[in-house]
Enzyme design. Structure first.
Site, PDB file in Angstrom:
ATOM      1  N   GLU A  95      -0.852   8.207 -13.845  1.00 20.63           N
ATOM      2  CA  GLU A  95      -1.391   7.452 -12.257  1.00 20.63           C
ATOM      3  C   GLU A  95      -3.348   7.189 -12.717  1.00 20.63           C
ATOM      4  O   GLU A  95      -3.396   6.399 -12.950  1.00 20.63           O
ATOM      5  CB  GLU A  95      -1.185   7.576 -11.428  1.00 20.63           C
ATOM      6  CG  GLU A  95       0.481   7.903 -11.562  1.00 20.63           C
ATOM      7  CD  GLU A  95       1.445   6.810 -10.836  1.00 20.63           C
ATOM      8  OE1 GLU A  95       1.066   5.676 -11.151  1.00 20.63           O
ATOM      9  OE2 GLU A  95       2.436   7.201 -11.544  1.00 20.63           O
ATOM     10  N   PHE A 151       4.641  11.109  -2.976  1.00 23.47           N
ATOM     11  CA  PHE A 151       5.212   9.623  -1.489  1.00 23.47           C
ATOM     12  C   PHE A 151       5.384   8.428  -3.600  1.00 23.47           C
ATOM     13  O   PHE A 151       4.590   8.681  -4.273  1.00 23.47           O
ATOM     14  CB  PHE A 151       4.666   9.060  -1.004  1.00 23.47           C
ATOM     15  CG  PHE A 151       4.814   7.912  -0.705  1.00 23.47           C
ATOM     16  CD1 PHE A 151       6.011   7.419   0.428  1.00 23.47           C
ATOM     17  CD2 PHE A 151       4.063   6.579  -0.814  1.00 23.47           C
ATOM     18  CE1 PHE A 151       6.385   6.610   0.544  1.00 23.47           C
ATOM     19  CE2 PHE A 151       4.929   5.586  -0.569  1.00 23.47           C
ATOM     20  CZ  PHE A 151       5.673   5.350  -0.206  1.00 23.47           C
ATOM     21  N   GLY A 152       6.285   8.362  -3.573  1.00 24.97           N
ATOM     22  CA  GLY A 152       6.658   7.269  -4.266  1.00 24.97           C
ATOM     23  C   GLY A 152       7.448   5.846  -4.419  1.00 24.97           C
ATOM     24  O   GLY A 152       8.197   5.506  -3.373  1.00 24.97           O
ATOM     25  N   TYR A 153       6.548   4.705  -4.652  1.00 21.54           N
ATOM     26  CA  TYR A 153       6.457   3.037  -4.061  1.00 21.54           C
ATOM     27  C   TYR A 153       7.159   2.193  -5.065  1.00 21.54           C
ATOM     28  O   TYR A 153       7.395   1.152  -4.675  1.00 21.54           O
ATOM     29  CB  TYR A 153       5.557   2.551  -3.251  1.00 21.54           C
ATOM     30  CG  TYR A 153       4.031   2.758  -4.316  1.00 21.54           C
ATOM     31  CD1 TYR A 153       3.975   1.794  -4.876  1.00 21.54           C
ATOM     32  CD2 TYR A 153       3.487   4.442  -3.813  1.00 21.54           C
ATOM     33  CE1 TYR A 153       2.588   2.211  -5.876  1.00 21.54           C
ATOM     34  CE2 TYR A 153       2.256   3.691  -5.230  1.00 21.54           C
ATOM     35  CZ  TYR A 153       2.133   2.622  -6.106  1.00 21.54           C
ATOM     36  OH  TYR A 153       1.266   2.602  -6.586  1.00 21.54           O
ATOM     37  N   GLY A 154       6.734   2.876  -6.528  1.00 25.00           N
ATOM     38  CA  GLY A 154       7.355   2.320  -7.435  1.00 25.00           C
ATOM     39  C   GLY A 154       8.535   2.949  -7.990  1.00 25.00           C
ATOM     40  O   GLY A 154       9.342   3.004  -7.886  1.00 25.00           O
ATOM     41  N   SER A 155       8.521   2.374 -10.286  1.00 19.16           N
ATOM     42  CA  SER A 155       9.305   3.764 -10.475  1.00 19.16           C
ATOM     43  C   SER A 155       9.167   4.952 -10.498  1.00 19.16           C
ATOM     44  O   SER A 155      10.019   5.635 -11.078  1.00 19.16           O
ATOM     45  CB  SER A 155       8.861   3.264 -12.493  1.00 19.16           C
ATOM     46  OG  SER A 155       7.376   3.738 -12.586  1.00 19.16           O
TER      47      SER A 155
END
Length: 177
Positions: free
Chosen positions: A84, A7-11
């Site tokens: 990350e 799951f990605g929420y930014g770049s």
């Protein structure tokens, strides 16, 4: 696990950096996208920290889920940990995602560690705008990062009213007066 999701929420949404087999918008409950991470290198300095995105507790977050093949999962996981977990400001978590097509899946994401010194906490729109405004780091100007994030979210059909309000507040700080 027979399926591997990230799951990605930014770049990560527009620059995942790993191969994937499927990409869908998804919602994560219990966390919200927030400018809650002090950036001392990429979008600020020790003297003038910037703010970058993290997933913080509360609310929900719409982002992008990527299905990764079992064959590339080990390399993807190693890449994500390198990307990350550099300063340990994020915690690796498996979370339940609601995909746009109605499926519910488990996915890997990175949430803020509230005990980490880089955790900035919740900020008002005006507070976030003041911190972001004028902060510059190795990867460029902090306001550009925030505006770029909002632009990419819009391209994906994702609205983040709080983040959009921060961009608008930054623009007012640039006006003479």
């Amino acid at each position: 696990m027979d399926e591997f999701w990230v799951f990605g929420y930014g770049s990560l949404m527009w620059n995942p950096g790993f191969p994937y087999e499927e990409r869908l918008t998804a919602r994560l409950g219990g966390y919200r996208r927030s400018l809650c991470v002090r950036s001392y290198v990429h979008r600020g300095t020790q003297e003038r920290p910037g703010l970058v995105l993290g997933l913080d507790r509360g609310g929900s977050c719409k982002g992008v889920a990527f299905r990764v093949s079992a064959q590339t999962w080990p390399e993807t996981l190693a890449y994500l940990r390198e990307r990350e977990l550099v300063t340990s400001v994020y915690l690796e978590r498996f979370v339940r995602l609601a995909l746009a097509d109605g499926r519910q899946v488990q996915g890997l994401t990175y949430v803020i560690d509230r005990a980490h010194p880089q955790y900035a906490g919740a900020a008002t729109v005006d507070e976030a705008a003041r911190v972001v405004h004028g902060a510059v780091g190795r990867s460029g100007a902090n306001p550009v990062y925030v505006a770029n994030t909002v632009e990419h979210l819009r391209e994906l059909g994702i609205r983040d009213q709080w983040l959009e309000s921060v961009v608008a507040a930054i623009a007012t700080l640039d006006q003479p007066g």
